[in-house]
Design a protein around this motif. Structure first.
Motif, short mmCIF file in Angstrom:
data_model
loop_
_atom_site.label_atom_id
_atom_site.label_comp_id
_atom_site.label_asym_id
_atom_site.label_seq_id
_atom_site.Cartn_x
_atom_site.Cartn_y
_atom_site.Cartn_z
N PRO A 1 -34.85 40.71 -5.02
CA PRO A 1 -34.15 39.80 -5.93
C PRO A 1 -33.37 40.59 -6.97
CG PRO A 1 -36.50 39.82 -6.40
CD PRO A 1 -36.32 40.64 -5.17
N LEU A 2 -32.19 40.07 -7.31
CA LEU A 2 -31.31 40.77 -8.24
C LEU A 2 -30.87 39.80 -9.32
CD1 LEU A 2 -29.64 43.43 -8.75
CD2 LEU A 2 -27.80 42.33 -7.47
N ASP A 3 -31.12 40.15 -10.58
CA ASP A 3 -30.64 39.33 -11.71
C ASP A 3 -29.17 39.65 -11.94
OD1 ASP A 3 -33.14 38.20 -12.11
OD2 ASP A 3 -33.77 39.77 -13.51
N VAL A 4 -28.33 38.62 -11.82
CA VAL A 4 -26.89 38.80 -11.83
C VAL A 4 -26.27 37.95 -12.93
CG1 VAL A 4 -24.78 38.46 -10.50
CG2 VAL A 4 -26.84 39.27 -9.36
N GLN A 5 -25.27 38.51 -13.58
CA GLN A 5 -24.41 37.74 -14.48
C GLN A 5 -23.09 37.50 -13.79
OE1 GLN A 5 -23.59 38.90 -18.53
NE2 GLN A 5 -25.02 37.30 -19.13
N SER B 1 -26.07 33.31 -15.69
CA SER B 1 -27.06 34.21 -15.09
C SER B 1 -27.74 33.51 -13.93
CB SER B 1 -28.12 34.62 -16.13
OG SER B 1 -27.52 35.36 -17.17
N HIS B 2 -28.02 34.28 -12.89
CA HIS B 2 -28.64 33.72 -11.70
C HIS B 2 -29.34 34.86 -10.96
CE1 HIS B 2 -29.29 30.75 -8.62
NE2 HIS B 2 -28.73 31.51 -7.69
N THR B 3 -30.43 34.53 -10.27
CA THR B 3 -31.14 35.51 -9.45
C THR B 3 -30.72 35.34 -8.00
OG1 THR B 3 -33.03 35.56 -10.95
CG2 THR B 3 -33.38 36.37 -8.72
N VAL B 4 -30.29 36.43 -7.41
CA VAL B 4 -29.82 36.44 -6.03
C VAL B 4 -30.73 37.38 -5.23
CG1 VAL B 4 -27.94 37.15 -4.51
CG2 VAL B 4 -27.44 35.97 -6.66
N THR B 5 -31.17 36.94 -4.06
CA THR B 5 -31.95 37.80 -3.17
C THR B 5 -31.01 38.41 -2.13
OG1 THR B 5 -33.95 36.48 -3.47
CG2 THR B 5 -33.86 37.92 -1.55
N TYR C 1 -21.41 36.14 -1.45
CA TYR C 1 -22.16 35.13 -2.19
C TYR C 1 -21.37 33.83 -2.13
CZ TYR C 1 -24.39 32.61 -6.02
OH TYR C 1 -25.04 31.67 -6.77
#
Length: 831
Positions: free
Chosen positions: A283-287, A297-301, A311
């Motif tokens: 999982p990657l915390d992304v802005q 902000s969103h978490t992407v796996t 995405y």
């Protein structure tokens, strides 16, 4: 016109029952409309078409992911299928009904059509995430002013046309909005390009879009964008309640009709993501950056596999992410340097201000090669990056630049078999072998001095992955030829293709190598000789059973080291150009697999006899070719060798007249021809397109991609060997009216049986051989050729004399050309 009902074989394609005669090789000149909606059955038309359809084969989408807010991979099934076709021979068109799943991802879908004569060239169709409406619903040309703008509801795709007219056509769309709302607009026009023939295409694809407030004041405008390339894209926060007008026009007026799709709505439209990548499978915390309502902000796996992925959010155009097998390091904006604890690593940052340079301190080992590859333009960022690496001395100060890099070549970015616009080439990618142990400073900047909140980048630093890229035959700046870019094998026949093999940057691939193939249609098998070492080009043969059904599939060519060699990754790659302007492709469609099919029988086969003897350096050899004709097939055939060992010349193409069945292939080995065993095959081609018509609309129409029926021989092995002997001589002289024995030293290199005759070549006018033809055997050390000079002999030095040595081996005559001699002709002595 008949309608055919589909029999579904897999989610990727279907078979459609068909009948009728093929008229030319299938070539897709254009597809309309260029975009369809989700959850509905739509109809598309292929123009300039002359075939019944057996099957429509869809590739996975170029931008992947069926679910909102997901990261996805291109190995998924496409979610689009053909459920029926209608062939109209009079109007020369094929109508296809496409069923698109509700969850089909937006984007571009390449496809090929299978016919009895083989697979077509590649066409594409786009899928919109929104409901579709036609610009024409408001009456033709009625939306060309702000006052007559076509009213649309948010989150809709309008299919329209900028018409061919004496004055520029402007299309306007009205949409209601409230203060504080978002209005997003994306245009697809270059992507809708439908000019696939090889001729300079007039401009007119480049468009510009603007948003006007209710007052008529322009509040936003975009022409090109780093994310959407030549097509415009914008998103704006609305200042007041009221009706807003979206205005679309060409960026430069050209009186050519151009189709487009414009997406208008309130959808979330970020322009970048930070960080733009992370560790695979995590999982990657992304802005998400660049949306007018602010960052989100969103978490992407990320996927488990490494690579570049898309995405899929609310917008039609996705963002690209990197998934890599090593840890992330994010820049520390308030520090002069960001410390990187170890490599391999991926550093991620934003050039947020003009003239900004970001610095990272990394620790490396002397002499250990690393690949340093930047991802910015390649993932849609506005950054045009350059990098520098500086060693740090004992006092901690960065010294002189050890390595600097800016733009990259296509091979640097692992792009093969393509020309035109590849944004990846703006990003550096270099191999770096540090000259010292310890710390280095990596600097990254944009030489233009620009910066901003969406100017993200990523630099991956790691040992290179051993990678072999496999491509098919590529012809620069030419239209696609389906017989070369797809693999249509005649039922009961043989088809050989030249594979192009490219080692990736920093790769070290050695032989021997075994080739394989995955996903072939039933009834086809692959044959390929083992590669003794990595070659740039290598043949692969596909053979179809006599009872194989006419079928098609997507395939993946594999390679692996034989005898326990060092492993490597195999990547298939095909780049096909779209929308060419002044012989320069604006766009390329890239796919990561090839298409193969079984087509109708060719009516003939080709037999090439393997030579019994080696081909000696400096010698010639003739090999018989035989055409095996089926009853009723009596056409002329063109024979040409397409693959021979390095340094071996082949006789030119030869026409075997109608009714005849034999020809010869002559091979000539240079003195430096590559020694050892090599593959050899020939291709036979009919002299006109199968089913060509008397009106000549098909026959010989190369712009439309008309091809001829082609089959290959089996691959035979030819051995290039050292010659039996080599001859040399010292300069000699002869006087007019006299005779001499011109002596050649014979160097024995390989034993041979019997005697070989020797004849001198290149003798000048007035100098002839006299006496019996000399011979040599395996014990000879010298041979003399008796020459006589007449009074007509030209005085002076003659060079480049050679000998033609003829051997008889196994009832075959082998000619060897060897030696380099000089002869001076002197005046007659006066008595």
């Amino acid at each position: 016109m008949r309608t055919f009902i589909a029999a579904f074989l897999s989610p990727a394609f279907l078979v459609v029952l068909s009948s009728g005669l093929a008229l030319a090789d299938p070539w897709i000149a254009g597809v309309t409309p260029r975009l369809v909606g989700r959850g509905v059955t739509s109809e598309i038309t292929i123009s300039s078409w002359r075939h019944e359809a057996l099957e429509v084969l869809f590739y996975p989408p170029g931008i992947a992911g069926p679910n909102t807010g997901s990261i996805s991979d291109t190995s998924m099934q496409p979610g689009i299928r053909c459920v029926g076709t209608q062939f109209d021979a009079d109007k020369e068109r094929l109508v296809c009904q496409l069923e698109v799943a509700e969850d089909c991802q937006p984007g571009e879908y390449p496809f090929r059509v299978l016919t009895a004569v083989g697979l077509s060239s590649m066409g594409t169709i786009h899928v919109s995430p929104f409901p579709l409406i036609e610009e024409g619903e408001a009456n033709a040309n009625s939306n060309d002013t702000v006052e007559t703008a076509l009213r649309v509801e948010p989150n809709v795709t309008v299919l329209g046309t900028l018409s061919r007219s004496a004055a520029d056509d402007i299309d306007c769309f009205r949409v209601a909005g409230k203060a504080g709302d978002r209005l997003s607009v994306e245009v697809d026009m270059v992507k809708m390009g439908n000019d696939l023939r090889w001729n300079p295409v007039p401009d007119g694809y480049d468009s510009v879009v603007a948003v006007l407030a209710p007052s008529g004041k322009r509040i936003a405008m975009n022409d090109d964008s780093s994310l959407n390339r030549q097509d415009p894209l914008l998103s704006v926060k609305l200042p007041v309640d009221g009706d807003y007008t979206v205005v679309l026009r060409r960026s430069m007026f050209i009186p050519e009709e151009r189709a487009y799709a414009i997406h208008i709505g309130r959808f979330f439209r970020p322009l970048a993501a930070f960080p733009p990548g992370g560790p695979a499978g995590m999982p990657l915390d992304v802005q998400f950056l660049g949306d007018p309502l602010g960052p989100v902000s969103h978490t992407v796996t990320l996927p488990q596999s490494a690579g570049t992925f898309s995405y899929i959010g609310e917008a039609p155009l996705p963002l690209s992410f990197r998934s890599s097998p090593f840890p992330n390091v994010l820049e520390t904006p308030d520090q002069p340097e960001t410390r990187v604890p170890a490599t391999p690593v991926a550093v991620n940052g934003i050039l947020a201000e003009p003239d900004e340079t970001d610095r990272y301190r990394i620790t490396v080992k002397k002499g250990v090669p690393l690949q340093v590859r930047v991802w910015a333009s390649a993932i849609g960022s506005p950054v045009d990056p350059s990098i520098k690496l500086r060693p740090v001395d004992e006092s901690g100060v960065a010294g002189a630049v050890e390595l600097a890099a800016d733009d990259a070549s296509r091979p640097d970015r692992d792009i093969y078999g393509g020309q035109g616009d590849f944004p990846e080439t703006f990003d550096p990618s270099v191999m770096w072998t540090p000259k010292q142990d310890g710390d280095y400073v990596l600097e990254i900047a944009d030489p233009r001095g620009v910066g901003g909140p969406t100017h993200v980048y990523r630099v991956e630093i790691a040992p290179p992955v051993n990678t072999l890229h496999v491509g098919l035959s590529f012809e620069g700046y030419k239209p696609e030829r389906p017989r070369k870019t797809s693999l249509s094998v005649p039922r009961g026949g043989t088809w050989t293709v030249r594979l192009s093999l490219y080692p990736g940057q920093g790769s070290n691939i050695k032989g021997p190598i075994d080739l394989g193939i995955e996903g072939l249609p039933p009834g086809i098998k692959m044959l390929s000789p083992q590669l003794p070492s990595l070659e740039s080009v290598w043949p692969m043969t596909l053979v179809a059973d006599a009872d194989a059904s006419l079928d098609a599939s997507l395939i993946h060519i594999t390679a692996q080291p034989a005898d326990g060699g060092e492993p490597f990754v195999t990547v298939n790659q095909q780049n096909l150009q779209r929308v060419s302007y002044s012989h320069y492709p604006w766009r390329n469609i890239r796919v990561d697999r090839f298409a193969a099919a079984v087509s109708e029988p060719a009516g003939f086969a080709l037999e090439l006899k393997a030579p019994k003897q080696p081909l000696m350096r400096g010698s010639e050899m003739t090999i018989p070719i035989r055409v095996l004709r089926e009853p009723g097939f009596d056409e002329a055939i063109e024979i040409q060798c397409e693959f021979a060992p390095p340094g071996v010349g082949t006789s030119p193409a030869e026409i075997i007249p109608a009714g005849e069945s034999t020809a010869n292939l002559t091979l000539s080995a240079a003195a430096n021809a590559k020694l050892g065993n090599s593959p050899l095959y020939v291709m036979a081609t009919t002299t006109q397109a199968r089913g060509g018509r008397a009106d000549s609309k098909v026959r010989g129409d190369t712009d439309l991609g008309s091809e001829r029926v082609r089959v290959s021989s089996d691959i035979v092995t030819i051995q290039v060997a050292e010659p039996f002997v080599s001859l040399s001589s010292e300069p000699q002289s002869v006087r007019r009216g006299e005779k001499i024995e011109y002596r050649w030293a014979v160097k024995q290199k390989r034993p041979f049986e019997g005697r070989a005759s020797v004849n001198m070549l290149g003798l000048p006018v007035g100098v002839t051989r006299v006496g019996p033809e000399p011979t040599i055997d395996k014990d000879s050390t010298e041979v003399a050729v008796q020459l006589a000079a007449s009074d007509e002999a030209l005085l002076g030095m003659v060079g480049e004399l050679q000998c033609d040595v003829r051997f008889s081996v196994g009832n075959e005559e082998i000619q060897l050309r060897t030696g380099s001699g000089k002869l001076r002709i002197d005046p007659r002595l006066e008595k």
